[in-house]
Scaffold this active site. Sequence first.
Site, PDB file in Angstrom:
ATOM      1  N   HIS A 169      -6.664   9.837  -8.109  1.00 59.45           N
ATOM      2  CA  HIS A 169      -6.119   9.125  -9.272  1.00 59.45           C
ATOM      3  C   HIS A 169      -6.524   9.822 -10.568  1.00 59.45           C
ATOM      4  O   HIS A 169      -5.707  10.011 -11.463  1.00 59.45           O
ATOM      5  CB  HIS A 169      -6.608   7.673  -9.297  1.00 59.45           C
ATOM      6  N   ARG A 201      -4.659  13.110 -11.203  1.00 58.31           N
ATOM      7  CA  ARG A 201      -3.256  12.908 -11.583  1.00 58.31           C
ATOM      8  C   ARG A 201      -3.107  12.617 -13.071  1.00 58.31           C
ATOM      9  O   ARG A 201      -2.090  12.933 -13.671  1.00 58.31           O
ATOM     10  CB  ARG A 201      -2.692  11.747 -10.743  1.00 58.31           C
ATOM     11  N   ALA A 237       0.841  -1.194   0.000  1.00 61.79           N
ATOM     12  CA  ALA A 237       0.000   0.000   0.000  1.00 61.79           C
ATOM     13  C   ALA A 237       0.877   1.245   0.000  1.00 61.79           C
ATOM     14  O   ALA A 237       1.882   1.314   0.710  1.00 61.79           O
ATOM     15  CB  ALA A 237      -0.903  -0.005   1.238  1.00 61.79           C
TER      16      ALA A 237
END
Length: 168
Positions: free
Chosen positions: A50, A53, A11
């Site tokens: 996410h 980005r 992680a």
Amino acid sequence: MGKTILITGGARSGKSGIAETKTLGLGSRAVYIATAEAHDSEMSDRIAAHQARRGAEWVTHAEPLDVVGVLKATDGQGPRLLDCLTLWLSNLMFAGRDWQAAGRDLVAALQAQRDPVVIVTNEVGGGIVPENKLAREFRDAAGLLNQWVAAEADEVWLAVAGLPLKVK
């Protein structure tokens, strides 16, 4: 046959960022196959981070279960990034699907791809043995699925502290 690259790590190891860079290095336009589902606000925030980005060079397909179908449908559209294999596995298990059959179908689909596929997965075997049956079943299934895909992959990378280490 298209190249398959597997990127694993713990992680927050940086594996998704590494995978995005590798995928875009294989073509100027890329397909992002997202397996995550936003069941709570924390996961919604992760998905949004996410998405923020990624730039305009990405086409996103959100698909929690039919990853093989999306791979087949997008072959010929440039490199694909599947993020992530372990979330897909948990989706399959919670839906009561046969994850072993789905995993075999995925390996077969990877063998038939013309365009490259980069796959992100979590390395789950480095910790202690989970205390409950479901967690042990998931850990064991993820370990096997990772092995099957790694055996098929042309390259395997381990992400550690944001750095890629080539394993295969």
